[in-house]
Design a protein around this motif. Structure first.
Motif, PDB file in Angstrom:
ATOM      1  N   ALA A   1      52.328  34.670  44.816  1.00  0.00           N
ATOM      2  CA  ALA A   1      52.196  34.457  43.238  1.00  0.00           C
ATOM      3  C   ALA A   1      52.722  32.890  43.087  1.00  0.00           C
ATOM      4  O   ALA A   1      52.025  32.025  42.343  1.00  0.00           O
ATOM      5  CB  ALA A   1      52.717  35.219  42.369  1.00  0.00           C
TER       6      ALA A   1
ATOM      7  N   PRO B   1      47.577  34.669  43.188  1.00  0.00           N
ATOM      8  CA  PRO B   1      47.757  35.881  42.356  1.00  0.00           C
ATOM      9  C   PRO B   1      46.999  36.971  42.819  1.00  0.00           C
ATOM     10  O   PRO B   1      47.483  38.232  42.331  1.00  0.00           O
ATOM     11  CB  PRO B   1      47.699  35.246  40.846  1.00  0.00           C
TER      12      PRO B   1
ATOM     13  N   PHE C   1      48.847  40.579  43.103  1.00  0.00           N
ATOM     14  CA  PHE C   1      48.641  41.847  42.449  1.00  0.00           C
ATOM     15  C   PHE C   1      48.140  43.168  43.248  1.00  0.00           C
ATOM     16  O   PHE C   1      48.693  44.030  42.888  1.00  0.00           O
ATOM     17  CB  PHE C   1      47.472  41.299  41.564  1.00  0.00           C
TER      18      PHE C   1
ATOM     19  N   GLN D   1      56.161  41.794  35.377  1.00  0.00           N
ATOM     20  CA  GLN D   1      54.963  40.761  35.826  1.00  0.00           C
ATOM     21  C   GLN D   1      53.814  41.431  36.172  1.00  0.00           C
ATOM     22  O   GLN D   1      52.873  40.443  36.010  1.00  0.00           O
ATOM     23  CB  GLN D   1      55.783  39.981  36.843  1.00  0.00           C
TER      24      GLN D   1
ATOM     25  N   MET E   1      50.226  39.061  36.114  1.00  0.00           N
ATOM     26  CA  MET E   1      49.674  38.874  37.685  1.00  0.00           C
ATOM     27  C   MET E   1      48.058  39.500  37.629  1.00  0.00           C
ATOM     28  O   MET E   1      47.241  38.794  38.281  1.00  0.00           O
ATOM     29  CB  MET E   1      50.299  39.628  38.737  1.00  0.00           C
TER      30      MET E   1
ATOM     31  N   ARG F   1      45.881  36.957  35.960  1.00  0.00           N
ATOM     32  CA  ARG F   1      45.763  35.856  36.796  1.00  0.00           C
ATOM     33  C   ARG F   1      44.654  35.883  37.733  1.00  0.00           C
ATOM     34  O   ARG F   1      44.095  35.251  38.317  1.00  0.00           O
ATOM     35  CB  ARG F   1      47.112  35.245  37.293  1.00  0.00           C
ATOM     36  N   ALA F   2      45.042  37.286  38.132  1.00  0.00           N
ATOM     37  CA  ALA F   2      43.862  37.621  39.480  1.00  0.00           C
ATOM     38  C   ALA F   2      42.538  38.031  38.871  1.00  0.00           C
ATOM     39  O   ALA F   2      41.621  38.426  39.643  1.00  0.00           O
ATOM     40  CB  ALA F   2      44.376  38.752  39.998  1.00  0.00           C
TER      41      ALA F   2
END
Length: 409
Positions: A264, A269, A273, A296, A300, A303-304
């Motif tokens: 990350a 990410p 993840f 988190q 994550m 973001r992935a």
């Protein structure tokens, strides 16, 4: 960067301007539909006269056609008179709608880009992003550089007797560098005091003494101390230690969590993840790495690129009830935070007044760590060490919560 925003704003304003102009004008150049119909009917009357003159139709048919067309002309004229100026769009309404559309086009474009875009970057393809992530991973600061950039922190408050014992342990280990148990105890003691650099130096001696007999957990503990010493940053040196832990114990939860954290931090990410999601699904409910992952994992996932991710249910995990979870789903982020703090406060009061199980003490300490209340977490951990001083098994359970909060191993 400046040219990008100039081009973007110009394009958005131009598109909004076209829409605004169309709304403000609000009337067709061809006039109302009835006027167009009247012109067509008049042309038809002319064609009837021409056909009659050429002998194409008879006088009787011509008269019948004139009557029908005249009837249509009267009907169209009546509609046009009734409509009057009603087909013209009111200018105030046009201006209002135009303003709303202009704001939506310009403002909405900016908001959408701020949510999904990356100011300062061009249109990066997947291969280029992967290359940038790899470069970030290769060129990130070393452990020593990261530690040198960390701000100074105050000493952890401990009982004077405990501090004196640790000081004597340091002297004893210095005199017996090959004492395995002494170094193991020193590493844990330094970590409990928040002296993570001294802790991982002692743990390095543990690995040196054990040699090939060092386990995956031994390496994971070293990696844990190194990350804590760098305030959550996974350095290249810590990464190599974690890789050694996974080589000996592929399912080590501490090492997998920190490897995900490293991914990350270096622009991957997607890998983080996948690691954390798999770790969530295979971990026991009391695992020390669950609270930081749960705090988190949703970010994550976003973001992935996983927009519909649902956090898996973990059976028997200490935490809020089903009613609490349902109520939290209808709250704002601030309201959920207040609810969690209220639950933690109630648990803290009950343990202070009535006592509780080691699992409850562990949950309280780890929850305070997730909330960022490190001072209170340290105070509860110190109190727990006194409460369970005569019960090593119970103290080990509480230590898991302290470990999740980043206070010890």
């Amino acid at each position: 960067m400046t040219s990008f925003w100039i081009a973007t704003v110009t394009l958005a304003v131009a598109m909004a301007g076209l829409l605004v102009m169309a709304l403000i004008r609000g009337q067709r150049n061809t006039g109302p539909a009835e006027a167009f119909d009247l012109q067509v009917y008049r042309d038809q009357l002319t064609e009837v006269d021409r056909d009659l003159a050429r002998g194409v139709i008879s006088e009787e048919d011509a008269e019948r056609l004139r009557t029908e067309i005249s009837r249509r002309i009267l009907a169209a004229d009546a509609k046009a008179s009734a409509r009057g100026a009603g087909g013209i769009q009111p200018r105030p309404l046009g201006y209002a709608v135009a303003s709303v559309i202009g704001a939506l086009v310009v403002g909405g474009s900016y908001w959408l880009y701020s949510q999904l875009g990356a100011p300062g970057y061009g249109d990066l393809g997947l291969s280029q992003r992967l290359e940038m992530a790899e470069l970030a991973r290769e060129n990130r600061p070393s452990q020593a550089e990261a530690e040198s950039q960390m701000p100074a922190t105050g000493e952890t408050e401990v009982q004077p007797e405990y501090a004196d014992l640790v000081q004597r342990l340091r002297g004893a280990v210095a005199e017996r560098p090959g004492d395995l148990q002494g170094h193991i105890l020193l590493a844990r003691s330094e970590a409990a005091l928040g002296n993570y650099v001294a802790a991982y130096e002692a743990q390095q001696q543990v690995l040196s003494i054990k040699g090939d007999g060092a386990s995956g957990k031994d390496y994971a503990d070293l990696g844990d101390m190194m990350v804590l010493a760098a305030r959550g940053y996974v350095s290249p040196e810590a990464e190599r230690v974690l890789e050694a832990a996974l080589a000996r114990e592929p399912d080590n939860g501490v090492a997998l969590y920190y490897m995900g954290l490293m991914m990350a931090q270096t622009g991957r990410p997607d890998v983080a993840f996948r690691l954390w999601d798999r770790l969530l699904r295979q971990s026991p409910p009391d695992a020390s790495w669950l609270p930081p992952i749960l705090a988190q994992i949703e970010e994550m996932a976003f973001r992935a690129g996983v927009s519909d991710y649902q956090v898996p249910q973990i059976a028997n995990m200490p935490g809020p009830s089903a009613d609490d979870v349902e109520a939290a789903g209808e709250m704002t982020a601030e309201e959920r935070q207040d609810m969690i703090r209220g639950m933690v406060a109630r648990l803290s009061d009950r343990l202070a007044n009535e006592g509780g199980t080691p699992e409850e003490w562990s949950r309280l300490i780890s929850s305070l760590g997730v909330l960022g209340d490190e001072a209170q977490a340290i105070a509860i951990w110190n109190e727990a060490q006194e409460v369970f001083a005569d019960n090593p098994d119970a103290l080990d359970i509480v230590r898991e919560g302290a470990r999740a909060a980043g206070l010890t191993l």
